[in-house]
Scaffold this motif. Structure first.
Motif, PDB file in Angstrom:
ATOM      1  N   LYS A   3       3.902  14.037   3.476  1.00 27.51           N
ATOM      2  CA  LYS A   3       3.036  12.846   3.511  1.00 27.51           C
ATOM      3  C   LYS A   3       3.056  12.238   2.112  1.00 27.51           C
ATOM      4  O   LYS A   3       2.707  12.779   1.142  1.00 27.51           O
ATOM      5  CB  LYS A   3       1.594  13.039   3.831  1.00 27.51           C
ATOM      6  CG  LYS A   3       0.757  11.799   4.333  1.00 27.51           C
ATOM      7  CD  LYS A   3      -0.720  12.198   4.303  1.00 27.51           C
ATOM      8  CE  LYS A   3      -0.707  13.074   5.509  1.00 27.51           C
ATOM      9  NZ  LYS A   3      -2.077  13.579   5.869  1.00 27.51           N
ATOM     10  N   ILE A  10       1.632   9.306  -0.653  1.00 29.61           N
ATOM     11  CA  ILE A  10       0.507   8.117  -0.709  1.00 29.61           C
ATOM     12  C   ILE A  10       0.857   7.664  -1.972  1.00 29.61           C
ATOM     13  O   ILE A  10       1.024   8.065  -3.017  1.00 29.61           O
ATOM     14  CB  ILE A  10      -0.846   8.803  -0.871  1.00 29.61           C
ATOM     15  CG1 ILE A  10      -1.338   9.659   0.309  1.00 29.61           C
ATOM     16  CG2 ILE A  10      -2.043   7.922  -1.451  1.00 29.61           C
ATOM     17  CD1 ILE A  10      -2.583  10.507   0.212  1.00 29.61           C
ATOM     18  N   LYS A  18      -8.565  13.837   0.230  1.00 29.92           N
ATOM     19  CA  LYS A  18      -8.979  12.877   1.359  1.00 29.92           C
ATOM     20  C   LYS A  18      -8.055  12.979   2.372  1.00 29.92           C
ATOM     21  O   LYS A  18      -8.387  12.862   3.586  1.00 29.92           O
ATOM     22  CB  LYS A  18      -9.029  11.292   0.919  1.00 29.92           C
ATOM     23  CG  LYS A  18     -10.302  11.137  -0.144  1.00 29.92           C
ATOM     24  CD  LYS A  18     -10.273   9.691  -0.422  1.00 29.92           C
ATOM     25  CE  LYS A  18     -11.337   9.507  -1.527  1.00 29.92           C
ATOM     26  NZ  LYS A  18     -11.031   8.170  -1.917  1.00 29.92           N
ATOM     27  N   ASN A  19      -6.837  13.172   2.222  1.00 30.93           N
ATOM     28  CA  ASN A  19      -5.851  13.082   3.182  1.00 30.93           C
ATOM     29  C   ASN A  19      -5.371  14.569   3.796  1.00 30.93           C
ATOM     30  O   ASN A  19      -4.422  14.570   4.624  1.00 30.93           O
ATOM     31  CB  ASN A  19      -4.874  12.224   3.074  1.00 30.93           C
ATOM     32  CG  ASN A  19      -4.978  10.775   2.710  1.00 30.93           C
ATOM     33  OD1 ASN A  19      -4.754  10.060   3.593  1.00 30.93           O
ATOM     34  ND2 ASN A  19      -5.558  10.309   1.656  1.00 30.93           N
TER      35      ASN A  19
END
Length: 430
Positions: free
Chosen positions: A94, A96, A112-113
């Motif tokens: 993932k 960001i 947070k993710n």
């Protein structure tokens, strides 16, 4: 397949963890621990030459149930493209992209993710051994530990040096954990931590680290690792330590550890009381405060030498016993401490560095560092050993004396500060 829930007894902590619930599956009549998701958070900023090696070392972990969170912290090189490229190839990745906010900000965004039961960290310019998370996870599940600590591999251009944890291998819990509290931040041997202050050498049960990672941090990335690691360990009171080393820390001169800071004194003034509050485990406050004082002294010595010399005086390098202005100095040590001290002396022009030596001089190709063997031919007034680990200092001093260096000219941290760090701290905070 039948899913069974089993309770794993754990000591109650300030966070109320009395049980860690474990998932087990029943396969052919045997209980088998399910591999839980590990989230690996990677803060990235302008590390293009190293990033592929970093990502591939995580992708190729023998433990497969991981999600890899690449946090591009506003990189201006090709790091964003590299992150997107790998994400397109591996669904576990993932990415960001965010505006630059520093390493701590990037880690917060990653947290947070994060969906994992466990959290790991890798910096974008480092890499890890293939079996790191498999080993740490198995140790956590077999022992019941909520945090697992491993060693570091300091990786130079031409060699690797293993740094193993201070405590013996094993699970530290209950009374055994209480026994290590007096030395967990500072062992009494300047400067040696009981537990490494690094997020990257550990695997955390997410609930143990989440609150500390997400706390508002006003210290501008000065102590972001330290003030996550130590409070989480102290308040969790559950850590397994292994002397196996998996994490390659790349020794490079451009790292943030070697960058000069001009805000250290102000940060300590503003945050010291808040740092203490993070250690809220009942009964440990006095011991933690004493150790934290030594750590604060370490911060001033390593990053804020400018606060330690009296401008009206002709004496400089006061923590090292004081030397007269204009003295001819041989500086021994080219690690983070040596670079900081070299930059301070050079910019302040208080003394003349006539020679800079390190026994690993071949690794510092972009610095004017040379072999210690030539020191005997140099005309100098003082030799300052820029090494903070006492054992390493003693070894270096003995080597120098055996070469014929006058012991009276060798300087290290004045013993009065080692006996009472508040003498130095109060001076810095005036």
């Amino acid at each position: 397949m039948k899913l069974i829930m089993a309770k794993w007894p754990l000591k109650a902590s300030p966070h109320g963890w009395k049980y860690l619930v474990e998932e087990r599956s029943l396969i052919n009549g045997r209980k088998v621990i399910m591999d839980e998701l590990i989230s690996v958070i990677v803060p990235i900023y302008n590390v293009e030459p190293y990033l592929r090696q970093c990502i591939e070392s995580i992708v190729n972990q023998t433990y497969k149930n991981i999600e890899i969170i690449l946090v591009d912290d506003g990189s201006t090189d090709k790091c964003p493209d590299i992150c997107d490229e790998y994400a397109a190839e591996d669904k576990r990745i993932k990415v960001i992209h965010k505006m630059n906010g520093g390493q701590d900000s990037a880690r917060k965004e990653g947290m947070k993710n994060a969906n994992g039961v466990y959290i790991g960290y890798v910096d974008g310019d480092d890499w890890i051994e293939p079996e790191m998370y498999d080993t740490l996870y198995r140790l956590a599940k077999q022992s019941g530990a909520l945090i697992v600590e491993s060693g570091v591999i300091d990786t130079y251009i031409d060699k690797e040096v293993l740094r193993k944890p201070f405590y013996n291998d094993g699970f530290y819990y209950d009374k055994k954990f209480s026994d290590i509290i007096p030395t967990i931040i500072y062992t009494g041997n300047f400067f040696q931590h009981g537990i490494f202050p690094y997020l990257v050498t550990k695997l955390f049960y997410k609930d143990c680290i989440f609150n500390y990672q997400m706390m508002s941090e006003e210290s501008n990335n000065l102590v972001d690792d330290v003030m996550c690691v130590f409070p989480s360990v102290v308040n969790t009171q559950s850590i397994y330590i292994t002397h196996k080393c998996f994490y390659h820390y790349r020794m490079r001169n451009g790292s943030t550890k070697r960058t000069r800071r001009n805000d250290v004194a102000d940060i300590v003034k503003s945050n010291y009381s808040e740092w203490l509050k993070r250690f809220n485990a009942v009964g440990f406050e006095k011991s933690i405060e004493s150790q934290l004082n030594y750590f604060v002294m370490y911060l001033f010595l390593s990053k804020a030498m400018y606060t330690l010399d009296v401008k009206e005086s002709d004496l400089y390098l006061m923590p090292y016993g004081g030397v007269k202005k204009g003295s001819r100095i041989v500086l021994y040590g080219a690690g983070a401490v040596g670079i900081q001290l070299y930059n301070y002396i050079s910019s302040n022009k208080c003394c003349d560095i006539v020679y800079w030596a390190d026994k690993n001089y071949a690794s510092f190709t972009d610095l004017s560092v040379k072999s210690p063997t030539a020191i005997v031919d140099i005309d100098f007034d003082y030799l300052v050993i820029a090494i903070f680990n006492r054992d390493a200092y003693v070894s270096a001093k003995n080597d120098l004396i055996s070469m014929g260096i006058d012991e009276k000219k060798i300087r290290w941290i004045d013993n009065k500060y080692l006996e009472n760090p508040m003498l130095l701290i109060k001076q810095c905070l005036i």
